[in-house]
Design a protein around this motif. Structure first.
Motif, PDB file in Angstrom:
ATOM      1  N   LYS A  37      37.129   6.565  -1.866  1.00 63.20           N
ATOM      2  CA  LYS A  37      38.506   7.014  -1.634  1.00 63.20           C
ATOM      3  C   LYS A  37      38.582   8.547  -1.601  1.00 63.20           C
ATOM      4  O   LYS A  37      39.325   9.127  -0.814  1.00 63.20           O
ATOM      5  CB  LYS A  37      39.419   6.457  -2.715  1.00 63.20           C
ATOM      6  N   GLU A  40      37.221   9.637   1.810  1.00 64.58           N
ATOM      7  CA  GLU A  40      38.198   9.380   2.862  1.00 64.58           C
ATOM      8  C   GLU A  40      39.375  10.348   2.742  1.00 64.58           C
ATOM      9  O   GLU A  40      39.931  10.792   3.755  1.00 64.58           O
ATOM     10  CB  GLU A  40      38.671   7.922   2.782  1.00 64.58           C
ATOM     11  N   HIS A  45      40.872  10.449   6.856  1.00 63.66           N
ATOM     12  CA  HIS A  45      40.748   9.249   7.702  1.00 63.66           C
ATOM     13  C   HIS A  45      40.057   8.135   6.922  1.00 63.66           C
ATOM     14  O   HIS A  45      39.170   8.392   6.106  1.00 63.66           O
ATOM     15  CB  HIS A  45      39.917   9.540   8.963  1.00 63.66           C
ATOM     16  N   LYS A  46      40.447   6.900   7.209  1.00 62.13           N
ATOM     17  CA  LYS A  46      39.730   5.746   6.685  1.00 62.13           C
ATOM     18  C   LYS A  46      38.405   5.618   7.424  1.00 62.13           C
ATOM     19  O   LYS A  46      38.335   5.855   8.626  1.00 62.13           O
ATOM     20  CB  LYS A  46      40.547   4.460   6.868  1.00 62.13           C
ATOM     21  N   LEU A  47      37.367   5.208   6.687  1.00 61.31           N
ATOM     22  CA  LEU A  47      36.040   5.075   7.287  1.00 61.31           C
ATOM     23  C   LEU A  47      35.612   3.622   7.435  1.00 61.31           C
ATOM     24  O   LEU A  47      34.643   3.330   8.152  1.00 61.31           O
ATOM     25  CB  LEU A  47      35.005   5.822   6.428  1.00 61.31           C
ATOM     26  N   ASN A  60      35.811   5.990  13.012  1.00 59.82           N
ATOM     27  CA  ASN A  60      35.567   7.206  12.228  1.00 59.82           C
ATOM     28  C   ASN A  60      34.315   7.056  11.362  1.00 59.82           C
ATOM     29  O   ASN A  60      33.512   7.976  11.224  1.00 59.82           O
ATOM     30  CB  ASN A  60      36.777   7.514  11.334  1.00 59.82           C
ATOM     31  N   GLY A  61      34.171   5.867  10.759  1.00 64.19           N
ATOM     32  CA  GLY A  61      33.006   5.614   9.912  1.00 64.19           C
ATOM     33  C   GLY A  61      31.706   5.665  10.688  1.00 64.19           C
ATOM     34  O   GLY A  61      30.693   6.163  10.195  1.00 64.19           O
TER      35      GLY A  61
END
Length: 296
Positions: A37, A40, A45-47, A60-61
């Motif tokens: 967390k 990120e 951004h969420k990965l 993104n991840g």
């Protein structure tokens, strides 16, 4: 952001779940979740896409993973340049042994696991029901037990047969000398240390004695074969034990075997069926030893 944040992200991306990644990293799941967390939050951004307990890289991840792959490829290269460096175990293997299972049957096999430089094997003993709950909650990778839980396949577990130890009825020398006759029939009405109703052994032992019309007087119950062995050695009464547990005792000459049971007592290794790790499958092969009976 620091090196650890990126390392944790990289391992989660490889393993696909927090549970497996946490075991490999030797940290708790809440710690790992918190680190992800933070990372990120740093990027904004969420990965990962999260679904049914699994973590899958989103767009993104995948961009971040391309970079960390190169980072840790170079990191591995640095390790190769300094071969004398002692690396830490990469994977933690959690093994539980039910108290009803004699530890002696697997001692040599565990030593093989302990020698691995890639795996940190941790072994703990406890009640079957508690350890099975731990297995379902991914707190254990493998559970060694004498009992197959009801509806285990519906709960996502599979098993491997490990061995079929020979069981005997034995008493201490003084206790046997006090019998009218030093035979199995001499146990009728005499003191007996039995397994509890939670043990898979209880029913089989009762059936064996009932078929021979022998009714000993139960003076104590236990699920730990070593507790029963010590009670028998103290001449409290007779008991049913794996022969290997008697033979490994330093005071084994104090035991007198009255009979060998013709019942088959299986020992199993339970594990989570869905996507077991390579380390778990390797451990199952080692623990099974020369036993070729395979799956349950």
């Amino acid at each position: 952001m620091n090196f650890n944040h990126l390392h944790y992200f990289h391992v989660v991306a490889q393993e696909g779940t927090l549970a497996r990644a946490a075991k490999r990293l030797n940290i708790t799941q809440p710690t790992l979740s918190g680190q992800l967390k933070q990372l990120e939050g740093h990027f904004g951004h969420k990965l990962f896409d999260r679904a049914s307990g699994a973590l899958r890289l989103n767009s993104n991840g995948r961009k971040a993973f391309e970079v960390t792959q190169e980072m840790f490829r170079l990191s591995s290269r640095l390790d190769e340049l300094f071969p004398a460096r002692q690396s830490e175990p990469r994977m933690r293997l959690e093994v539980g042994i039910a108290t009803t299972v004699g530890r002696s049957f697997a001692v040599e096999r565990f030593i093989t696991l302990f020698k691995s430089q890639r795996i940190l094997t941790r072994v703990r003993q406890g009640d079957h029901e508690y350890l099975f709950h731990e297995l379902l909650a991914t707190g254990l990778d493998v559970l060694i037990t004498d009992s197959l839980p009801h509806r285990r396949k519906e709960r996502g577990t599979d098993c491997r047969k490990l061995s079929s130890p020979e069981f005997v009825i034995a008493g201490g020398r003084k206790f046997v000398a006090s019998l009218k006759e030093p035979t199995l029939e001499g146990l009728h009405g005499r003191s007996f240390i039995h397994y509890t109703s939670h043990s898979a052994y209880r029913f089989e032992v009762d059936q064996y004695l009932r078929e021979r019309r022998i009714e000993p007087r139960v003076v104590a119950e236990a699920d730990d074969v070593y507790v029963i062995r010590d009670a028998v050695a103290a001449d409290i009464g007779a008991g049913v034990l794996p022969r290997a547990v008697i033979e490994e005792a330093s005071n084994r000459k104090r035991f007198h075997v009255l009979a060998t049971l013709d019942r088959k007592f299986e020992i199993y290794a339970l594990f989570n069926k869905r996507d077991p790790s390579e380390e778990v499958m390797t451990a199952l092969e080692i623990l099974a030893g020369n036993d070729t009976s395979g799956s349950c």
